[in-house]
Design a protein around this motif. Structure first.
Motif, PDB file in Angstrom:
ATOM      1  N   ASP A 299      -7.754   6.369   0.052  1.00 34.51           N
ATOM      2  CA  ASP A 299      -8.155   5.478   0.348  1.00 34.51           C
ATOM      3  C   ASP A 299      -8.329   3.168   0.949  1.00 34.51           C
ATOM      4  O   ASP A 299      -8.318   2.441   1.094  1.00 34.51           O
ATOM      5  CB  ASP A 299      -9.333   4.587  -1.154  1.00 34.51           C
ATOM      6  CG  ASP A 299     -10.488   5.849  -1.494  1.00 34.51           C
ATOM      7  OD1 ASP A 299     -10.283   7.028  -0.792  1.00 34.51           O
ATOM      8  OD2 ASP A 299     -10.488   6.098  -2.824  1.00 34.51           O
ATOM      9  N   ALA A 300      -6.738   3.124  -0.199  1.00 38.29           N
ATOM     10  CA  ALA A 300      -6.327   1.722  -0.089  1.00 38.29           C
ATOM     11  C   ALA A 300      -5.989   1.960   1.845  1.00 38.29           C
ATOM     12  O   ALA A 300      -5.937   0.775   2.217  1.00 38.29           O
ATOM     13  CB  ALA A 300      -5.059   1.747  -0.474  1.00 38.29           C
TER      14      ALA A 300
ATOM     15  N   LYS B 285     -16.785   6.746   5.687  1.00 39.98           N
ATOM     16  CA  LYS B 285     -16.561   4.943   5.159  1.00 39.98           C
ATOM     17  C   LYS B 285     -17.471   4.535   6.407  1.00 39.98           C
ATOM     18  O   LYS B 285     -18.247   3.247   6.450  1.00 39.98           O
ATOM     19  CB  LYS B 285     -15.700   4.350   4.514  1.00 39.98           C
ATOM     20  CG  LYS B 285     -15.633   3.141   4.780  1.00 39.98           C
ATOM     21  CD  LYS B 285     -14.457   2.257   4.243  1.00 39.98           C
ATOM     22  CE  LYS B 285     -14.333   0.738   4.244  1.00 39.98           C
ATOM     23  NZ  LYS B 285     -15.574   0.725   2.585  1.00 39.98           N
ATOM     24  N   SER B 286     -16.989   4.703   7.992  1.00 40.35           N
ATOM     25  CA  SER B 286     -17.806   4.220   8.984  1.00 40.35           C
ATOM     26  C   SER B 286     -18.234   4.871   9.671  1.00 40.35           C
ATOM     27  O   SER B 286     -19.234   3.951  10.228  1.00 40.35           O
ATOM     28  CB  SER B 286     -16.508   4.346  10.362  1.00 40.35           C
ATOM     29  OG  SER B 286     -16.059   5.606  10.190  1.00 40.35           O
TER      30      SER B 286
ATOM     31  N   LYS C 296     -10.197  -1.807  10.725  1.00 35.18           N
ATOM     32  CA  LYS C 296     -10.581  -2.570  11.540  1.00 35.18           C
ATOM     33  C   LYS C 296      -9.335  -3.018  12.975  1.00 35.18           C
ATOM     34  O   LYS C 296      -9.007  -3.524  13.769  1.00 35.18           O
ATOM     35  CB  LYS C 296     -11.199  -4.023  11.635  1.00 35.18           C
ATOM     36  CG  LYS C 296     -12.233  -4.026  10.561  1.00 35.18           C
ATOM     37  CD  LYS C 296     -12.743  -4.772   9.875  1.00 35.18           C
ATOM     38  CE  LYS C 296     -13.921  -4.684   8.908  1.00 35.18           C
ATOM     39  NZ  LYS C 296     -14.831  -5.806   8.756  1.00 35.18           N
TER      40      LYS C 296
ATOM     41  N   GLU D 154      -8.692   1.559   4.254  1.00 39.24           N
ATOM     42  CA  GLU D 154      -9.709  -0.279   4.180  1.00 39.24           C
ATOM     43  C   GLU D 154      -8.580  -1.329   5.361  1.00 39.24           C
ATOM     44  O   GLU D 154      -8.936  -1.691   5.911  1.00 39.24           O
ATOM     45  CB  GLU D 154      -9.906  -1.076   2.506  1.00 39.24           C
ATOM     46  CG  GLU D 154     -10.525  -0.415   2.056  1.00 39.24           C
ATOM     47  CD  GLU D 154     -11.897  -0.551   2.105  1.00 39.24           C
ATOM     48  OE1 GLU D 154     -11.988  -1.370   1.965  1.00 39.24           O
ATOM     49  OE2 GLU D 154     -13.003   0.250   1.913  1.00 39.24           O
ATOM     50  N   GLU D 155      -7.326  -0.652   4.572  1.00 38.02           N
ATOM     51  CA  GLU D 155      -6.513  -1.353   5.753  1.00 38.02           C
ATOM     52  C   GLU D 155      -6.418  -1.036   6.990  1.00 38.02           C
ATOM     53  O   GLU D 155      -5.825  -2.565   7.947  1.00 38.02           O
ATOM     54  CB  GLU D 155      -5.226  -1.812   4.776  1.00 38.02           C
ATOM     55  CG  GLU D 155      -3.353  -2.170   5.528  1.00 38.02           C
ATOM     56  CD  GLU D 155      -2.630  -2.030   4.212  1.00 38.02           C
ATOM     57  OE1 GLU D 155      -1.723  -1.328   5.151  1.00 38.02           O
ATOM     58  OE2 GLU D 155      -2.452  -2.504   2.929  1.00 38.02           O
TER      59      GLU D 155
ATOM     60  N   THR E 160       0.850  -1.203  -0.319  1.00 37.81           N
ATOM     61  CA  THR E 160      -0.210  -0.006   0.074  1.00 37.81           C
ATOM     62  C   THR E 160       0.646   0.939  -0.143  1.00 37.81           C
ATOM     63  O   THR E 160       0.309   2.318  -0.791  1.00 37.81           O
ATOM     64  CB  THR E 160      -0.842   0.282   1.022  1.00 37.81           C
ATOM     65  OG1 THR E 160      -1.710  -0.931   0.688  1.00 37.81           O
ATOM     66  CG2 THR E 160      -1.942   1.091   0.785  1.00 37.81           C
TER      67      THR E 160
END
Length: 496
Positions: A197-198, A228-229, A205, A201-202, A186
């Motif tokens: 954006d990557a 996003k969240s 969480k 995603e990574e 990434t």
């Protein structure tokens, strides 16, 4: 407490003790650095040309080595880039840090075997000082994210080159590798928007405890996380307690960050550059960053208001005063000599030496003789925000010399997350705060040479559009806080 957390307290105590030793004898430390630099480079091409073998004092150095910026030093750098050894420093550099240039295009800043370790050591010591002062060892157990340039390096005449942050990525200690994000793959993504954006995603969480990067680009990351969240960043990362930043002043972003995070977090300011790592905040209680006097760099300081004189005074660390705006001049173990990095600083303490970055000697407004600097506009905005519900995402300032009607003025281009209820009152509050700091500006307003500043509201993501148009979206790129021309202003005006 984990083993790593327990050991961090011991290592932090050692680092602080070592720092106190050299910080307690600043003049001696700098003199030793000066003598070592001159001795090591005496037989280089630069050392021969400037008769380093005859230098016995700082006065000798001043007499033989003029102040240079990159353009003036470029004939020597070009020889280094061509692969010639022993030009500015013995041997060849280990890396070139490639940065955006001005009149000469890309700039190649040498990083040597001697200078590279200090880039790593300073960043490490900043965190260790934080742990020692606060006792917060939890930060070493969580995941850490560093928003930085791609670690993919090119090669030029046998010397690797890349962005400084990408070079530094190759030196992350093994004990941090498992905690470090984003992944190597990434981090290698070149397009900034795709990369962010990557990273979202990574990391969305993960259990992040430290987040580091230039505030404007970390803000973009936080906004994408929230989109996003649907959650505040502090809710996503409950153990996030430390923000590490550099490159620009955090204060204009602080209110927006606290809104995105949902709470306050501690922060550490760093002062790194391709040319060297100069300072870091060694205390959460004291204003300013500790000047690193023992890092292979000899510093000189020129009063900013005298910088453009034919022979301005070049002061050493023992000659500076509190509260004066200085241009920072460097001689380094990477082969930069009496080098004008372009930054201006002001000391907040002389025991130990702590400083704040006040701006760029080339980034100012003096279209009418006012010489307004970056620190003044940032402080004026911060003051106005104190009594306002407004939240600012980004801003820059330019002179409007020939308005359609009325007197000239300073035009502030501001992208708001939340606009003030009364834009004119907000502009007046900024203006008053600026007049209190800068007597020349105050005289121009009271003398009816200028009218009160005006605010032009930039649409959302307008500044990102500008940076993208310049090929400077993301990474270590920074928006100038103010300009003495209308180049940025003209682009933003087309968006209004």
């Amino acid at each position: 407490m984990s083993v790593k957390a327990f050991l961090s307290k011991y290592v932090a105590a050692l680092a602080v003790a070592k720092t106190k030793k050299w910080a307690s004898q600043p003049v001696v430390t700098q003199q030793r650095t000066f003598e070592k630099l001159i001795r090591r480079a005496a037989n280089t091409q630069f050392g021969t040309d400037h008769r380093f073998s005859e230098i016995r004092s700082h006065a000798d150095f001043v007499a033989r080595v003029p102040i240079r910026d990159y353009e003036a030093l470029k004939p020597y750098v070009d020889r280094v880039v061509a692969g010639t050894p022993d030009v500015l420093w013995p041997g060849k550099p280990r890396y070139f840090a490639k940065t955006s240039g001005t009149t000469s295009g890309a700039k190649y800043i040498p990083i040597t075997n001697e200078s590279m370790p200090f880039h790593i050591q300073a960043a490490r010591d900043a965190i260790l000082h934080y742990i020692h002062e606060t006792g917060d060892t939890k930060v070493v157990d969580g995941k850490m994210i560093f928003l930085q340039g791609s670690p993919i390096l090119e090669e030029k005449n046998g010397i690797q080159l890349g962005r400084l942050s990408g070079i530094v990525a190759h030196y992350v200690p093994k004990y941090l590798q498992k905690n470090r994000l984003p992944s190597w793959e990434t981090n290698c993504i070149d397009d900034w928007e795709t990369k962010v954006d990557a990273i979202v995603e990574e990391t969305i969480k993960e259990d992040l405890s430290i987040i580091s990067g230039i505030p404007s680009w970390v803000q973009m990351y936080f906004e994408r996380l929230q989109e996003k969240s649907g959650k505040a960043v502090g809710e996503l990362f409950p153990n996030f307690n430390l923000f590490i930043y550099g490159g620009v002043n955090y204060e204009p972003y602080r209110k927006k960050f606290e809104q995105l995070i949902g709470r306050k977090v501690n922060s550490i300011e760093l002062f790194p550059a391709s040319e060297g790592f100069f300072a870091y905040a060694d205390s959460q209680q004291e204003e300013g960053m500790l000047l690193l006097l023992n890092s292979g760099i000899f510093y000189e300081f020129i009063p900013a208001d005298r910088f453009f004189e034919e022979n301005p005074p070049r002061l050493t660390v023992g000659e500076v005063e509190l509260g004066v705006n200085y241009v920072l001049i460097l001689s380094t173990n990477a082969g930069l000599w009496a080098y004008n990095i372009g930054d201006t600083i002001r000391f907040t303490s002389l025991s130990p030496y702590r400083l704040v970055v006040t701006g760029r000697i080339k980034h100012f407004i003096s279209a009418f003789g006012e010489h307004v600097i970056g620190k003044e506009v940032e402080e004026a905005l911060r003051t106005a925000l104190t009594d306002s519900e407004a939240v600012v995402s980004e801003f820059t300032v330019a002179p409007q010399v020939a308005p359609d009607s009325g007197l000239p003025y300073h035009e502030w281009f501001i992208e708001f997350e939340q606009e003030p209820e009364d834009l004119e009152s907000f502009a007046l509050a900024i203006d008053i705060a600026l007049r209190k700091q800068n007597s020349y500006y105050d005289d121009l307003i009271s003398g009816s040479v200028l009218q009160v500043l005006k605010i032009s509201v930039v649409p959302k993501n307008g500044f990102q559009e500008y940076m993208k148009s310049q090929g400077k979206l993301g990474g270590q790129n920074k928006l100038p806080r103010l300009s003495n021309d209308r180049k940025i202003a003209d682009f933003l005006t087309r968006l209004l």
